[in-house]
Design a protein around this motif. Structure first.
Motif, mmCIF file in Angstrom:
data_model
loop_
_atom_site.group_PDB
_atom_site.id
_atom_site.type_symbol
_atom_site.label_atom_id
_atom_site.label_comp_id
_atom_site.label_asym_id
_atom_site.label_seq_id
_atom_site.Cartn_x
_atom_site.Cartn_y
_atom_site.Cartn_z
ATOM 1 N N TYR A 1 -7.238 -1.510 2.119
ATOM 2 C CA TYR A 1 -6.768 -0.295 2.803
ATOM 3 C C TYR A 1 -6.862 0.899 1.855
ATOM 4 O O TYR A 1 -7.233 1.994 2.278
ATOM 5 C CB TYR A 1 -5.345 -0.513 3.333
ATOM 6 C CG TYR A 1 -5.267 -1.821 4.070
ATOM 7 C CD1 TYR A 1 -5.659 -1.915 5.399
ATOM 8 C CD2 TYR A 1 -4.904 -2.995 3.395
ATOM 9 C CE1 TYR A 1 -5.674 -3.139 6.048
ATOM 10 C CE2 TYR A 1 -4.912 -4.223 4.037
ATOM 11 C CZ TYR A 1 -5.300 -4.294 5.359
ATOM 12 O OH TYR A 1 -5.329 -5.510 5.990
ATOM 13 N N GLU B 1 0.847 -1.190 0.000
ATOM 14 C CA GLU B 1 0.000 0.000 0.000
ATOM 15 C C GLU B 1 0.880 1.237 0.000
ATOM 16 O O GLU B 1 2.070 1.171 0.333
ATOM 17 C CB GLU B 1 -0.916 0.014 1.244
ATOM 18 C CG GLU B 1 -2.078 -0.986 1.190
ATOM 19 C CD GLU B 1 -3.232 -0.514 0.294
ATOM 20 O OE1 GLU B 1 -3.142 0.580 -0.314
ATOM 21 O OE2 GLU B 1 -4.231 -1.259 0.205
ATOM 22 N N HIS C 1 -3.327 1.833 9.973
ATOM 23 C CA HIS C 1 -2.089 1.152 10.364
ATOM 24 C C HIS C 1 -2.333 0.217 11.557
ATOM 25 O O HIS C 1 -2.830 0.640 12.578
ATOM 26 C CB HIS C 1 -1.074 2.250 10.738
ATOM 27 C CG HIS C 1 0.288 1.749 11.003
ATOM 28 N ND1 HIS C 1 1.409 2.397 10.562
ATOM 29 C CD2 HIS C 1 0.729 0.662 11.669
ATOM 30 C CE1 HIS C 1 2.478 1.724 10.934
ATOM 31 N NE2 HIS C 1 2.076 0.673 11.615
ATOM 32 N N ASP C 2 -2.026 -1.072 11.426
ATOM 33 C CA ASP C 2 -2.161 -1.984 12.569
ATOM 34 C C ASP C 2 -0.952 -2.921 12.651
ATOM 35 O O ASP C 2 0.032 -2.719 11.940
ATOM 36 C CB ASP C 2 -3.485 -2.764 12.496
ATOM 37 C CG ASP C 2 -3.537 -3.744 11.335
ATOM 38 O OD1 ASP C 2 -2.486 -4.277 10.929
ATOM 39 O OD2 ASP C 2 -4.648 -3.978 10.815
ATOM 40 N N VAL D 1 1.040 -6.380 5.427
ATOM 41 C CA VAL D 1 0.798 -5.190 4.610
ATOM 42 C C VAL D 1 2.073 -4.366 4.684
ATOM 43 O O VAL D 1 2.511 -4.006 5.770
ATOM 44 C CB VAL D 1 -0.369 -4.344 5.166
ATOM 45 C CG1 VAL D 1 -0.559 -3.069 4.336
ATOM 46 C CG2 VAL D 1 -1.657 -5.161 5.192
ATOM 47 N N TYR E 1 -4.627 6.535 5.847
ATOM 48 C CA TYR E 1 -3.728 5.365 5.914
ATOM 49 C C TYR E 1 -3.180 5.248 7.338
ATOM 50 O O TYR E 1 -3.063 4.150 7.881
ATOM 51 C CB TYR E 1 -2.559 5.538 4.939
ATOM 52 C CG TYR E 1 -2.747 4.930 3.564
ATOM 53 C CD1 TYR E 1 -3.147 3.593 3.401
ATOM 54 C CD2 TYR E 1 -2.448 5.659 2.413
ATOM 55 C CE1 TYR E 1 -3.257 3.028 2.133
ATOM 56 C CE2 TYR E 1 -2.565 5.092 1.136
ATOM 57 C CZ TYR E 1 -2.966 3.777 1.006
ATOM 58 O OH TYR E 1 -3.062 3.219 -0.242
ATOM 59 N N TYR F 1 3.651 -0.879 3.894
ATOM 60 C CA TYR F 1 3.290 0.484 3.524
ATOM 61 C C TYR F 1 4.536 1.206 3.046
ATOM 62 O O TYR F 1 5.511 1.356 3.790
ATOM 63 C CB TYR F 1 2.674 1.207 4.725
ATOM 64 C CG TYR F 1 2.192 2.595 4.379
ATOM 65 C CD1 TYR F 1 1.063 2.769 3.582
ATOM 66 C CD2 TYR F 1 2.876 3.726 4.823
ATOM 67 C CE1 TYR F 1 0.612 4.047 3.239
ATOM 68 C CE2 TYR F 1 2.427 5.007 4.483
ATOM 69 C CZ TYR F 1 1.306 5.157 3.692
ATOM 70 O OH TYR F 1 0.865 6.407 3.342
ATOM 71 N N ASP G 1 6.186 4.286 2.584
ATOM 72 C CA ASP G 1 5.942 5.581 3.202
ATOM 73 C C ASP G 1 6.644 6.717 2.472
ATOM 74 O O ASP G 1 7.858 6.713 2.322
ATOM 75 C CB ASP G 1 6.451 5.498 4.650
ATOM 76 C CG ASP G 1 5.985 6.661 5.499
ATOM 77 O OD1 ASP G 1 4.960 7.276 5.134
ATOM 78 O OD2 ASP G 1 6.645 6.948 6.516
ATOM 79 N N SER H 1 -0.285 -5.791 11.563
ATOM 80 C CA SER H 1 0.130 -6.554 10.377
ATOM 81 C C SER H 1 0.928 -5.678 9.393
ATOM 82 O O SER H 1 1.388 -6.149 8.363
ATOM 83 C CB SER H 1 -1.099 -7.143 9.672
ATOM 84 O OG SER H 1 -1.841 -6.116 9.041
ATOM 85 N N TRP H 2 1.089 -4.382 9.723
ATOM 86 C CA TRP H 2 1.764 -3.467 8.803
ATOM 87 C C TRP H 2 3.255 -3.368 9.076
ATOM 88 O O TRP H 2 3.696 -3.337 10.217
ATOM 89 C CB TRP H 2 1.189 -2.044 8.927
ATOM 90 C CG TRP H 2 -0.159 -1.871 8.321
ATOM 91 C CD1 TRP H 2 -1.224 -2.726 8.450
ATOM 92 C CD2 TRP H 2 -0.611 -0.774 7.515
ATOM 93 N NE1 TRP H 2 -2.309 -2.213 7.760
ATOM 94 C CE2 TRP H 2 -1.963 -1.029 7.186
ATOM 95 C CE3 TRP H 2 -0.007 0.400 7.045
ATOM 96 C CZ2 TRP H 2 -2.718 -0.165 6.408
ATOM 97 C CZ3 TRP H 2 -0.764 1.275 6.274
ATOM 98 C CH2 TRP H 2 -2.110 0.994 5.949
ATOM 99 N N LYS H 3 4.017 -3.288 8.001
ATOM 100 C CA LYS H 3 5.436 -2.948 8.081
ATOM 101 C C LYS H 3 5.601 -1.684 7.250
ATOM 102 O O LYS H 3 5.112 -1.627 6.120
ATOM 103 C CB LYS H 3 6.303 -4.040 7.461
ATOM 104 C CG LYS H 3 6.055 -5.416 8.027
ATOM 105 C CD LYS H 3 7.067 -5.745 9.091
ATOM 106 C CE LYS H 3 6.941 -7.188 9.538
ATOM 107 N NZ LYS H 3 6.840 -7.318 10.988
ATOM 108 N N VAL H 4 6.274 -0.714 7.823
ATOM 109 C CA VAL H 4 6.457 0.545 7.104
ATOM 110 C C VAL H 4 7.869 0.598 6.540
ATOM 111 O O VAL H 4 8.838 0.348 7.259
ATOM 112 C CB VAL H 4 6.209 1.748 8.040
ATOM 113 C CG1 VAL H 4 6.453 3.062 7.311
ATOM 114 C CG2 VAL H 4 4.782 1.692 8.586
#
Ligand code: FDM
Ligand code: MG
Length: 212
Positions: A103, A15, A170-171, A132, A166, A134, A136, A173-176
């Protein structure tokens, strides 16, 4: 299924704002996985090839006008029409690298002023991603990259609102990943995240559904 013990593939979603580099990174990831002998496919939403997808595409290119709720539900329907194929692929051991998913659906529609819980509701029951990622980037930096096409949402002011939503989504399961790093560094980080994820999914981690 008797003694069939083939491990499932991972559901990986990328995403990020327009021009964050999602699409190039998705293709690179698929090549990388295939090179390692891991079965992988590139998917994207919206999938403009279906009838629903063609309605979405007409809307995005400003060829048609639709009520905000209506287009939101079409984006969701476009994921629902792919759900069973998605599950089949994953269960047969193929990892899916997906360029945008629910998302985007929620962030873009909420940015227009629709209630966020209303936006999430039609996504309930779709397959939940294993991870997920992200990509950034600030809306300003993304705009500086140029190459916004003429599509409906490709405007700086709107992208700023999308970025805010967004953040709300963000939770755990997210990697930024910092999308402003050199492309090769972004690529390396993604490869690491996805290989870990593929390993975990292959160990029998069950598929779950949104929103989890
Ligand atoms: N978009 C994408 C949505 O508004 N809702 C959705 O559910 C999805 C998947 O469509 F501006 C928006 C995001 C973007 C546009 O996406 C088309 P691509 O990735 O540029 O094709
Ligand atoms: Mg676009």
């Amino acid at each position: 299924e008797g003694n069939k013990k083939e491990s499932r593939g991972a559901l990986v979603v990328l995403e990020g704002l327009d021009r964050s580099g999602k699409s190039s990174q998705c293709s690179r990831l698929v090549s990388f996985l295939e090179g390692r002998g891991i079965s992988a496919e590139l998917w994207r939403f919206p999938d403009r090839t279906t009838n629903v997808g063609q309605m979405i595409s007409a809307y995005l290119t400003n060829t048609s006008q639709l009520d905000d709720h209506t287009i939101h539900l079409l984006f969701s329907a476009n994921r629902w029409e792919k759900r069973s194929m998605m599950e089949t692929k994953l269960k047969s051991g193929t990892t899916l690298i997906v360029d945008r998913y629910s998302y985007s659906g929620v962030a873009f529609s909420s940015a227009k002023g629709l209630d966020i819980e209303w936006c999430k509701a039609p996504e309930i029951g779709l397959l939940a991603p294993d991870v997920v990622v992200y990509l950034d980037i600030s809306p300003e930096k993304a705009a500086e990259r140029g190459g916004y096409g003429g599509e409906r949402y490709e405007k700086l002011e709107f992208q700023k609102k999308v970025a805010d939503y967004y953040k709300v989504l963000h939770d755990v399961s997210w990697k930024v990943v910092d999308a402003c790093l050199p492309m090769e560094d972004v690529e390396k980080q993604l490869q690491e995240i996805v290989l870990d994820c593929v390993t975990e999914s292959g160990k029998g981690k069950l598929l779950s559904t949104l929103w989890s």
